[in-house]
Design an enzyme around this catalytic site. Structure first.
Site, PDB file in Angstrom:
ATOM      1  N   HIS A  12       0.820  -1.221   0.000  1.00 12.14           N
ATOM      2  CA  HIS A  12       0.000   0.000   0.000  1.00 12.14           C
ATOM      3  C   HIS A  12       0.852   1.269   0.000  1.00 12.14           C
ATOM      4  O   HIS A  12       0.377   2.336   0.351  1.00 12.14           O
ATOM      5  CB  HIS A  12      -0.977  -0.005   1.186  1.00 12.14           C
ATOM      6  CG  HIS A  12      -0.334   0.095   2.546  1.00 12.14           C
ATOM      7  ND1 HIS A  12      -0.890  -0.473   3.669  1.00 12.14           N
ATOM      8  CD2 HIS A  12       0.799   0.698   2.987  1.00 12.14           C
ATOM      9  CE1 HIS A  12      -0.132  -0.226   4.734  1.00 12.14           C
ATOM     10  NE2 HIS A  12       0.896   0.495   4.337  1.00 12.14           N
ATOM     11  N   HIS A  59      -2.003   5.607   9.090  1.00  7.96           N
ATOM     12  CA  HIS A  59      -0.653   6.076   9.403  1.00  7.96           C
ATOM     13  C   HIS A  59      -0.656   7.498   9.979  1.00  7.96           C
ATOM     14  O   HIS A  59       0.329   8.196   9.903  1.00  7.96           O
ATOM     15  CB  HIS A  59       0.225   6.013   8.160  1.00  7.96           C
ATOM     16  CG  HIS A  59       0.294   4.669   7.502  1.00  7.96           C
ATOM     17  ND1 HIS A  59      -0.752   4.120   6.795  1.00  7.96           N
ATOM     18  CD2 HIS A  59       1.296   3.764   7.433  1.00  7.96           C
ATOM     19  CE1 HIS A  59      -0.388   2.939   6.326  1.00  7.96           C
ATOM     20  NE2 HIS A  59       0.841   2.701   6.694  1.00  7.96           N
ATOM     21  N   HIS A 193       9.835  -4.338   6.348  1.00 12.93           N
ATOM     22  CA  HIS A 193      10.321  -2.981   6.093  1.00 12.93           C
ATOM     23  C   HIS A 193      10.525  -2.177   7.370  1.00 12.93           C
ATOM     24  O   HIS A 193       9.897  -2.452   8.387  1.00 12.93           O
ATOM     25  CB  HIS A 193       9.456  -2.216   5.106  1.00 12.93           C
ATOM     26  CG  HIS A 193       8.045  -1.829   5.494  1.00 12.93           C
ATOM     27  ND1 HIS A 193       7.067  -2.708   5.876  1.00 12.93           N
ATOM     28  CD2 HIS A 193       7.442  -0.607   5.484  1.00 12.93           C
ATOM     29  CE1 HIS A 193       5.925  -2.070   6.069  1.00 12.93           C
ATOM     30  NE2 HIS A 193       6.127  -0.772   5.848  1.00 12.93           N
ATOM     31  N   GLU A 240       3.267  -4.745   9.920  1.00  9.77           N
ATOM     32  CA  GLU A 240       2.126  -4.654   8.986  1.00  9.77           C
ATOM     33  C   GLU A 240       1.706  -6.033   8.465  1.00  9.77           C
ATOM     34  O   GLU A 240       0.636  -6.174   7.881  1.00  9.77           O
ATOM     35  CB  GLU A 240       2.451  -3.709   7.816  1.00  9.77           C
ATOM     36  CG  GLU A 240       2.435  -2.247   8.221  1.00  9.77           C
ATOM     37  CD  GLU A 240       2.526  -1.260   7.062  1.00  9.77           C
ATOM     38  OE1 GLU A 240       2.515  -0.059   7.315  1.00  9.77           O
ATOM     39  OE2 GLU A 240       2.598  -1.698   5.894  1.00  9.77           O
TER      40      GLU A 240
HETATM   41  C1  DHB Z   1       6.455   3.124   2.951  1.00  9.47           C
HETATM   42  C2  DHB Z   1       5.964   1.952   3.549  1.00  9.47           C
HETATM   43  C3  DHB Z   1       4.765   1.990   4.252  1.00  9.47           C
HETATM   44  O1  DHB Z   1       4.195   0.904   4.849  1.00  9.47           O
HETATM   45  C4  DHB Z   1       4.048   3.150   4.363  1.00  9.47           C
HETATM   46  O2  DHB Z   1       2.878   3.110   5.010  1.00  9.47           O
HETATM   47  C5  DHB Z   1       4.549   4.319   3.803  1.00  9.47           C
HETATM   48  C6  DHB Z   1       5.750   4.295   3.092  1.00  9.47           C
HETATM   49  C7  DHB Z   1       7.708   3.078   2.141  1.00  9.47           C
HETATM   50  O3  DHB Z   1       8.403   2.079   2.122  1.00  9.47           O
HETATM   51  O4  DHB Z   1       7.975   4.067   1.453  1.00  9.47           O
HETATM   52 FE    FE Z   2       2.292   1.278   5.738  1.00  6.06          FE
END
Ligand code: DHB
Ligand code: FE
Length: 283
Positions: A12, A59, A193, A240
């Site tokens: 997303h 977020h 991530h 997530e």
């Molecule tokens: C990114 C990843 C995310 O889960 C998010 O909500 C916003 C940005 C990213 O990797 O850029």
């Molecule tokens: Fe995210």
């Protein structure tokens, strides 16, 4: 009876919306990511689901860190997006499905999940990016969307065991809704991530792929992880994964994998696109 016909996992991240707005889908950086999507779009266009139940995390647009529902569900007829500061286009309103939303909300509270029930709710990139990815050009007006929001920003967060159970409870709630509706469930978010700190940019492909495999064959096994395990193994935002797990929880019948595309990195994340076909259990 409302019928869950499938589940989809998808990234997303806001960078996807910018890539689409700027026509970058065929560039070498983005092509391996976007090439995964046509089979899923084709399936959705063929199956024409009436409703999408969409798990995402907010977020900071609707719920900032001063007030964080552990689990929230939208029961509105319409949801709006707003500028979140990522430079992405603000999208047209999303249509809700108030009746089924209220049925699920009632059923969840009966079932011991103390939801925050939102009659108004701004929806952020966690919800809007996946919709535009599946129906590019904001062509999602014909589907009704039920947002389900899971806290993945501010500790304490619900544990994988609990988010999987939430999904299962939503699966049962849908099965007990009388109207004949076809439902597809989206679990959105990164796989591994981390956006900041010393380990920013960490990606664990091996773990991501193991998770995708387990989401098909043995999702319960993933509930052995705590959120702190996920942070360690898959980065601070690896939590997530909870959204993908909640989606899989709703698939309480038989599951068959129809399509998958894992690609990393995309921005800071591992991206796991997967389409699961679902057959509801016999009543
Ligand atoms: C990114 C990843 C995310 O889960 C998010 O909500 C916003 C940005 C990213 O990797 O850029
Ligand atoms: Fe995210």
């Amino acid at each position: 009876m409302a019928n869950i016909i499938g589940g989809i996992t998808t990234s997303h991240i806001p960078a996807i919306a910018n890539a689409m707005a700027n026509g970058l889908e065929e560039t070498p950086y983005w092509k391996p990511f976007f090439d995964g999507y046509p089979p899923v779009r084709d399936w959705l266009n063929e199956k024409k689901p009436d409703v999408i139940i969409l798990f995402y995390n907010d977020h900071g647009l609707e719920f900032f860190i001063d007030k964080k529902p552990t689990f929230a569900i939208g029961v509105a007829d319409e949801y709006h997006n707003a500028d979140e500061g990522w430079g992405i286009p603000t999208i047209p309103p999303v249509t809700g499905e108030s009746e089924l939303s209220w049925h699920i909300a009632n059923s969840l509270v009966e079932d011991g999940f103390d939801m925050t029930i939102c009659q108004e709710m701004k929806v952020d990139h966690g919800l809007t990016v996946p919709l535009n990815l599946m129906w590019p050009g904001y062509n999602y007006g014909h589907v009704k969307v039920i947002p389900v929001c899971i806290n993945c920003e501010q500790h304490p967060m619900p544990q994988p065991k609990r988010t999987f159970a939430l999904g299962q409870a939503i699966g049962r709630a849908v099965a007990s809704f009388d109207e004949d509706l076809n439902v597809v469930v989206f679990g959105t978010g990164g796989m591994s991530h981390q956006l900041d700190g010393e380990r920013a940019g960490i990606i664990n492909r091996k773990f991501d792929i193991e998770c995708l495999d387990k989401l098909v064959t043995d999702p319960e096994d993933l509930t052995k992880y705590s959120n702190l395990d996920l942070v360690e193994i898959a980065g601070a935002q690896g939590v997530e994964l909870n959204m993908l797990l909640a989606m899989r929880g709703t698939l309480i019948g038989q599951v068959k994998e129809l399509h998958r595309n894992y690609h990393a990195p995309i921005s800071n994340t591992g991206s796991g696109l997967m389409l699961l076909e679902h057959t509801m259990p016999e009543k």
